[in-house]
Design a protein around this motif. Structure first.
Motif, PDB file in Angstrom:
ATOM      1  N   THR A  96      37.206 -18.735  -5.873  1.00 31.42           N
ATOM      2  CA  THR A  96      38.752 -18.807  -5.470  1.00 31.42           C
ATOM      3  C   THR A  96      39.253 -19.699  -4.486  1.00 31.42           C
ATOM      4  N   ASN A  97      39.690 -20.790  -4.802  1.00 31.05           N
ATOM      5  CA  ASN A  97      40.099 -21.672  -3.690  1.00 31.05           C
ATOM      6  C   ASN A  97      39.195 -22.102  -2.739  1.00 31.05           C
ATOM      7  N   GLY A  98      38.007 -22.460  -3.289  1.00 30.92           N
ATOM      8  CA  GLY A  98      36.765 -22.810  -2.423  1.00 30.92           C
ATOM      9  C   GLY A  98      36.084 -21.834  -1.874  1.00 30.92           C
ATOM     10  N   TYR A  99      36.317 -20.454  -2.208  1.00 26.05           N
ATOM     11  CA  TYR A  99      35.748 -19.514  -1.313  1.00 26.05           C
ATOM     12  C   TYR A  99      35.148 -18.489  -2.635  1.00 26.05           C
ATOM     13  N   TYR A 100      33.845 -18.027  -2.128  1.00 26.32           N
ATOM     14  CA  TYR A 100      33.296 -17.141  -3.112  1.00 26.32           C
ATOM     15  C   TYR A 100      33.167 -15.734  -2.598  1.00 26.32           C
ATOM     16  N   GLN A 101      33.984 -14.904  -3.037  1.00 23.24           N
ATOM     17  CA  GLN A 101      34.077 -13.631  -2.330  1.00 23.24           C
ATOM     18  C   GLN A 101      33.243 -12.723  -2.833  1.00 23.24           C
ATOM     19  N   ALA A 102      32.472 -11.843  -1.618  1.00 24.87           N
ATOM     20  CA  ALA A 102      31.424 -11.026  -2.020  1.00 24.87           C
ATOM     21  C   ALA A 102      32.148  -9.691  -2.379  1.00 24.87           C
ATOM     22  N   LEU A 103      31.237  -9.067  -3.456  1.00 28.89           N
ATOM     23  CA  LEU A 103      31.974  -7.849  -3.773  1.00 28.89           C
ATOM     24  C   LEU A 103      30.668  -6.702  -4.102  1.00 28.89           C
ATOM     25  N   MET A 104      31.311  -5.679  -4.155  1.00 25.04           N
ATOM     26  CA  MET A 104      30.523  -4.444  -4.383  1.00 25.04           C
ATOM     27  C   MET A 104      30.845  -3.774  -5.587  1.00 25.04           C
ATOM     28  N   ASN A 105      29.871  -3.255  -6.231  1.00 26.83           N
ATOM     29  CA  ASN A 105      29.956  -2.615  -7.865  1.00 26.83           C
ATOM     30  C   ASN A 105      29.593  -1.326  -7.654  1.00 26.83           C
ATOM     31  N   VAL A 106      30.500  -0.323  -8.003  1.00 28.49           N
ATOM     32  CA  VAL A 106      30.148   0.998  -7.904  1.00 28.49           C
ATOM     33  C   VAL A 106      30.642   1.508  -9.527  1.00 28.49           C
ATOM     34  N   GLY A 107      29.273   1.542  -9.996  1.00 30.31           N
ATOM     35  CA  GLY A 107      29.491   2.294 -11.312  1.00 30.31           C
ATOM     36  C   GLY A 107      30.232   1.486 -12.443  1.00 30.31           C
ATOM     37  N   GLY A 108      30.410  -0.043 -12.215  1.00 29.29           N
ATOM     38  CA  GLY A 108      31.106  -1.031 -12.759  1.00 29.29           C
ATOM     39  C   GLY A 108      32.565  -1.196 -12.371  1.00 29.29           C
ATOM     40  N   TYR A 109      32.780  -0.491 -11.408  1.00 34.00           N
ATOM     41  CA  TYR A 109      34.179  -0.846 -10.601  1.00 34.00           C
ATOM     42  C   TYR A 109      33.747  -1.763  -9.567  1.00 34.00           C
ATOM     43  N   VAL A 110      34.597  -2.654  -9.531  1.00 32.51           N
ATOM     44  CA  VAL A 110      34.252  -3.638  -8.496  1.00 32.51           C
ATOM     45  C   VAL A 110      35.378  -4.034  -7.512  1.00 32.51           C
ATOM     46  N   GLU A 111      35.116  -4.102  -6.042  1.00 31.94           N
ATOM     47  CA  GLU A 111      36.124  -4.411  -5.227  1.00 31.94           C
ATOM     48  C   GLU A 111      35.475  -5.358  -4.178  1.00 31.94           C
ATOM     49  N   PRO A 112      36.081  -6.081  -3.526  1.00 31.88           N
ATOM     50  CA  PRO A 112      35.759  -7.046  -2.276  1.00 31.88           C
ATOM     51  C   PRO A 112      35.199  -6.323  -1.290  1.00 31.88           C
ATOM     52  N   VAL A 113      34.238  -7.064  -0.484  1.00 24.92           N
ATOM     53  CA  VAL A 113      33.645  -6.524   0.762  1.00 24.92           C
ATOM     54  C   VAL A 113      33.895  -7.606   1.644  1.00 24.92           C
ATOM     55  N   GLU A 114      34.168  -7.246   2.909  1.00 22.36           N
ATOM     56  CA  GLU A 114      34.319  -8.268   3.713  1.00 22.36           C
ATOM     57  C   GLU A 114      33.577  -8.556   5.054  1.00 22.36           C
ATOM     58  N   TYR A 115      32.487  -7.476   5.143  1.00 20.66           N
ATOM     59  CA  TYR A 115      31.380  -7.501   6.229  1.00 20.66           C
ATOM     60  C   TYR A 115      30.119  -7.579   5.218  1.00 20.66           C
ATOM     61  N   ILE A 116      29.528  -8.775   5.427  1.00 19.50           N
ATOM     62  CA  ILE A 116      28.210  -8.883   4.906  1.00 19.50           C
ATOM     63  C   ILE A 116      27.338  -9.643   5.896  1.00 19.50           C
ATOM     64  N   GLU A 117      25.920  -9.247   5.596  1.00 14.87           N
ATOM     65  CA  GLU A 117      24.867 -10.118   6.439  1.00 14.87           C
ATOM     66  C   GLU A 117      23.501 -10.266   5.437  1.00 14.87           C
ATOM     67  N   HIS A 118      22.699 -10.734   5.998  1.00 13.90           N
ATOM     68  CA  HIS A 118      21.252 -10.849   5.150  1.00 13.90           C
ATOM     69  C   HIS A 118      21.818 -11.618   3.686  1.00 13.90           C
ATOM     70  N   VAL A 119      22.546 -12.640   3.906  1.00 11.60           N
ATOM     71  CA  VAL A 119      22.969 -13.245   2.499  1.00 11.60           C
ATOM     72  C   VAL A 119      22.169 -14.554   2.056  1.00 11.60           C
ATOM     73  N   THR A 120      21.563 -14.372   0.891  1.00  8.36           N
ATOM     74  CA  THR A 120      20.885 -15.253   0.262  1.00  8.36           C
ATOM     75  C   THR A 120      21.722 -15.843  -1.115  1.00  8.36           C
ATOM     76  N   VAL A 121      21.915 -17.110  -1.235  1.00  7.70           N
ATOM     77  CA  VAL A 121      22.908 -17.657  -2.053  1.00  7.70           C
ATOM     78  C   VAL A 121      22.280 -18.766  -2.996  1.00  7.70           C
ATOM     79  N   TYR A 122      22.527 -18.292  -4.356  1.00  4.29           N
ATOM     80  CA  TYR A 122      21.931 -19.249  -5.508  1.00  4.29           C
ATOM     81  C   TYR A 122      22.727 -20.034  -6.288  1.00  4.29           C
TER      82      TYR A 122
END
Length: 187
Positions: A96-122
């Motif tokens: 999204t405009n050069g940014y990849y927003q982190a998400l949480m998935n709770v039973g198929g419902y997805v919403e963005p999260v703003e506070y993450i750490e221990h990130v590994t990207v592929y």
């Protein structure tokens, strides 16, 4: 501190009980014919988290009392590492405009999260060097835009505040304390 917020003390290793409540502010209108129209003004649900700690040591009880005092009860938000919902693995992220927003998935419902750490990207399953991207406000930004599918693993926190302006810790036995807390997610 992550993003200027303090983290709740790491006392998750002891016996605890928890619950999560999700609520929406939905308006329902019913016409004379019985037809129903619904509307919500919320983009994301309101979350309430309750946790009970049944075996805190005296030191952990003092640590928790100090943490609540430093937050001034419910005045200052903090980061909560939920014992059940805190880890995302293999999440496909959308550009999204050069940014990849982190998400949480709770039973198929997805919403963005703003506070993450221990990130590994592929990118297309290939692990990226930490120097290839940066993380800010829960979004991953690459120094050079990738041309493949971006997935990530990370730990996420809930931004919350205490629902009450203080806590009560009950001493059960020598060096055994019990406390229940209620947290509300802050947006």
């Amino acid at each position: 501190m992550v993003m200027g917020y303090s983290k709740f003390p790491d006392i998750r290793r002891f016996s605890w009980e928890s619950s999560k409540q999700q609520s929406w502010n939905t308006t329902v209108q019913k016409s004379a014919s019985g037809r129903i129209r619904t509307m919500t003004n919320q983009l994301y649900p309101a979350w309430t988290i309750k946790a009970s700690y049944n075996a805190l040591t005296d030191e952990e009880a003092r640590q928790l009392l100090g943490f609540v005092a430093e937050r001034k009860g419910r005045y200052e938000p903090f980061l909560w590492l939920d014992p059940e919902d805190y880890r995302a693995t293999g999440v496909t992220l959308v550009n999204t405009n050069g940014y990849y927003q982190a998400l949480m998935n709770v039973g198929g419902y997805v919403e963005p999260v703003e506070y993450i750490e221990h990130v590994t990207v592929y990118v297309d399953g290939v692990k990226q060097a930490d120097s290839a991207y940066s993380v800010e406000d829960g979004a991953i930004k690459f120094k050079t835009a990738p041309s493949g599918t971006v997935t990530a693993d990370y730990t996420y926190y809930w931004l919350v505040h205490f629902s009450e302006d203080g806590i009560t810790i009950n001493k059960i036995f020598d060096n055994i304390n019990k406390v229940s807390i209620t947290l509300a997610v802050v947006r």
